[in-house]
Scaffold this active site. Structure first.
Site, short mmCIF file in Angstrom:
data_model
loop_
_atom_site.label_atom_id
_atom_site.label_comp_id
_atom_site.label_asym_id
_atom_site.label_seq_id
_atom_site.Cartn_x
_atom_site.Cartn_y
_atom_site.Cartn_z
N ASP A 1 0.83 -1.20 0.00
CA ASP A 1 0.00 0.00 0.00
C ASP A 1 0.87 1.26 0.00
O ASP A 1 1.86 1.34 0.74
CB ASP A 1 -0.86 -0.03 1.28
CG ASP A 1 -1.94 1.02 1.30
OD1 ASP A 1 -2.83 0.96 0.44
OD2 ASP A 1 -1.90 1.89 2.19
N GLU B 1 14.16 -15.64 0.47
CA GLU B 1 14.45 -16.72 1.43
C GLU B 1 13.51 -17.90 1.19
O GLU B 1 13.69 -18.96 1.77
CB GLU B 1 14.26 -16.22 2.88
CG GLU B 1 15.31 -15.24 3.34
CD GLU B 1 14.91 -14.55 4.66
OE1 GLU B 1 13.92 -14.97 5.30
OE2 GLU B 1 15.60 -13.58 5.02
C1 GLC Z 1 -4.23 2.99 -0.66
C2 GLC Z 1 -5.47 2.11 -0.53
C3 GLC Z 1 -6.61 2.97 -0.06
C4 GLC Z 1 -6.25 3.57 1.28
C5 GLC Z 1 -4.94 4.35 1.21
C6 GLC Z 1 -4.39 4.65 2.57
O1 GLC Z 1 -4.35 3.90 -1.68
O2 GLC Z 1 -5.73 1.46 -1.74
O3 GLC Z 1 -7.80 2.24 0.04
O4 GLC Z 1 -7.27 4.42 1.70
O5 GLC Z 1 -3.94 3.60 0.56
O6 GLC Z 1 -3.93 3.49 3.19
#
Ligand code: GLC
Length: 563
Positions: free
Chosen positions: A224, A273
């Site tokens: 993310d 790993e």
């Molecule tokens: C990313 C995710 C989104 C979230 C953001 C903050 O873009 O896809 O859903 O709100 O990160 O974590």
């Protein structure tokens, strides 16, 4: 424990094989767990719900599941606010449920990619709670980005920065003695304090988390906000206007800094790993030219390409997007990824049924298309027709296709969510600007009747509209031309036909017709025009609309085996 040798690899044991390249042309299905299937009837989807639907996923014909966050969370941002990276949210299940789920997926030949959220924790994470209790300058505060305020008594934020969800990016804390104190940075909601990746402990902890889930058998990680981790904030902070004007060329104070790749080199060490090595896929909304670094074999291995998602339903845009991204993928040695929908954007059946709108770009360069969902302007049927054609086009491309739950049902965005039911922080933090992303997160309709249409026993956590019943799995299961059966047929054929990841454009009459040949002698032809065109020669394998003899209807894709 680490499964460093081939002998006891859990995936090999489950019969998934040990092909280290399994991800290159995989069809990956995103599950947003709160909205998939609710086994315990609390209104929130759960891991046992997913396990109960493994048969459905197997019949669909996908290669892997990407599971959005399932960690303990107050759900201030749908689970992207993580309290504990090495546990399961009790609202969603237990670690034992996780083990049962992964075992069932693996037995069905489906791999599992889990979401990892390293840019920020939640404000309930033990580190943040410790930081609140600890003094300015303490080791606990150093794990986050704390600053003194400006103004005579520090009552003003350190800078005028706004968060990506709207509203200020700094929030002031109360010191342990009750006095107003320092401010912390949150690029997203205030419940999501940004981590300080200059801190070695932060690195070590994430390495431990990667090993924790890898040892439990996960096959990869979706990372993310992968472009946000490394930050270099000077003592004198630039203004928001200055920040916006700074090029994102590797030296921007916040986004897509060159040194972020040192983090992913470390992660790659952990991935390797294992046998086969784990895979990473970066969610990095960066300039395309900078994408290959995230996707390189020394880094995460793959990166999302959102270009197709941002393109209109248009032959020229689709062609340019594909050509460009295949060349780009070749630069990193990775395969391209393709995305039409996910949990952050308006569903593609709806996007293609609305008059074109300029995408709204936020500071991170994120085009979240945060428009109102459906509207009186929506041409629902045309939108779905185009979505089916686009999906069949996507599934014919070399590379891996990331599908979002519900798109195989042709679901539209849900616009009719009362404000009182909305959950997305973007709705609350951007009044008047955005209705937020709840419209694509409404729980799946499994059956055509019953409380929450087969989602669970109780009410769904976001209300399902009446028309969802017509799109349910039950309503489509045995209907030959349903969107669900189109996806099933295409995914099955994709497995049979998949060869080398190459593509050759072929020129056919009609400026709105796109056609390409894949190795092994099969073609994908899309007519983007509303008018029908002659159907090229070949044995029809699958088409997104019923075909009349020798005719390719408007807004339709067909796959053909060459004679
Ligand atoms: C990313 C995710 C989104 C979230 C953001 C903050 O873009 O896809 O859903 O709100 O990160 O974590």
């Amino acid at each position: 424990m680490s499964f460093a040798s081939t002998a006891e690899s859990p995936t090999a044991a489950a019969g998934l094989g040990s092909d280290p390249q399994w991800w290159r042309q995989a069809a990956v299905y995103q599950i947003y767990p709160r909205s998939f299937a609710d086994a315990d009837g609390n209104g929130i989807g759960d891991l046992r719900g997913i396990t109960s639907r493994v048969g459905y996923l197997q019949d669909l014909g996908i290669d892997a599941v990407w599971l959005s966050p399932f960690y303990p969370s107050a759900l201030a941002d749908g689970g992207y606010d993580v309290d504990d990276y090495r546990d399961v949210d009790p609202k969603i299940g237990t670690l034992e449920d996780f083990d049962t789920m992964i075992d069932a997926l693996h037995r069905a030949g489906i791999r599992l990619i889990v979401d990892i959220v390293p840019n920020h924790t939640s404000d309930r994470h033990e580190w943040f709670l410790e930081a609140l209790k600890s003094p300015t300058g303490s080791a606990a505060r150093e794990r986050y980005i704390f600053r003194d305020g400006t103004g005579a008594a520090g009552e003003q934020p350190p800078s005028d920065w706004t968060s990506i969800f709207g509203g200020p990016a700094w929030t002031r804390i109360t010191e342990p003695d009750g006095s107003p104190g320092q401010w912390f940075l949150h690029s997203f909601a205030k419940e999501q304090p940004d981590l300080n990746w200059h801190n070695r402990e932060v690195h070590e902890d994430f390495l431990q988390t990667l090993r924790f889930w890898s040892d439990r058998g996960v096959d990869g990680f979706r990372v993310d906000v992968a472009h946000g981790l490394s930050k270099d904030l000077p003592a004198n902070l630039p203004s928001q206007a200055e920040l916006d004007a700074t090029p994102k060329d590797g030296a921007h104070p916040i986004w897509d800094r060159d040194e972020v790749h040192e983090i992913y080199r470390e992660w790659r060490g952990v991935f390797n790993e294992y046998d086969p090595p784990k895979i990473g896929v970066a969610e990095a909304w960066v300039d395309s030219a900078r994408r290959p670094k995230y996707a390189s074999a020394e880094g995460l291995g793959q990166a999302f390409n959102f270009d197709l998602l941002e393109a209109s339903f248009d032959a020229a845009q689709f062609r340019e997007t594909v050509t460009f991204n295949l060349e780009l993928a070749a630069k990193s040695g990775s395969s391209s990824t393709w995305v039409l929908s996910n949990h952050d954007v308006v569903r593609h059946a709806t996007r293609y049924g609305l008059p074109p709108k300029a995408p709204q770009e936020d500071k991170a360069g994120t085009h979240w298309l945060l428009t109102a969902g459906t509207s009186p302007e929506l041409e629902a049927e045309a939108g779905l027709r185009r979505a089916r054609a686009a999906s069949l086009f996507e599934l014919a491309l070399p590379g891996s296709a990331y599908l979002y739950q519900g798109e195989e049902l042709g679901l539209h965005e849900v616009a009719e969510i009362p404000d009182t039911d909305r959950q997305d922080p973007t709705f609350f933090r951007s009044p008047g600007f955005s209705v937020g992303r709840d419209g694509c997160r409404v729980p799946m309709p499994w059956s055509s009747a019953g409380g929450s249409l087969g989602f669970g026993e109780g009410d769904a956590h976001l209300p399902q509209p009446e028309w969802f019943a017509r799109y349910s799995v039950q309503a489509q299961d045995t209907v030959e031309d349903s969107t669900l059966n189109l996806y099933r047929r295409a995914l099955q054929l994709r497995r049979e036909l998949q060869g080398e990841d190459a593509l050759e454009w072929i020129e056919l009459p009609g400026s709105e017709v796109l056609a390409f040949r894949r190795p092994g002698g099969w073609l994908c032809v899309t007519n983007f025009d509303v008018e029908a065109v002659p159907l090229p020669d070949g044995e029809v394998l699958v088409s997104s609309q019923p075909l009349a003899v020798d005719v390719l209807p408007g807004e339709t894709t067909v796959w053909l085996r060459e004679h």
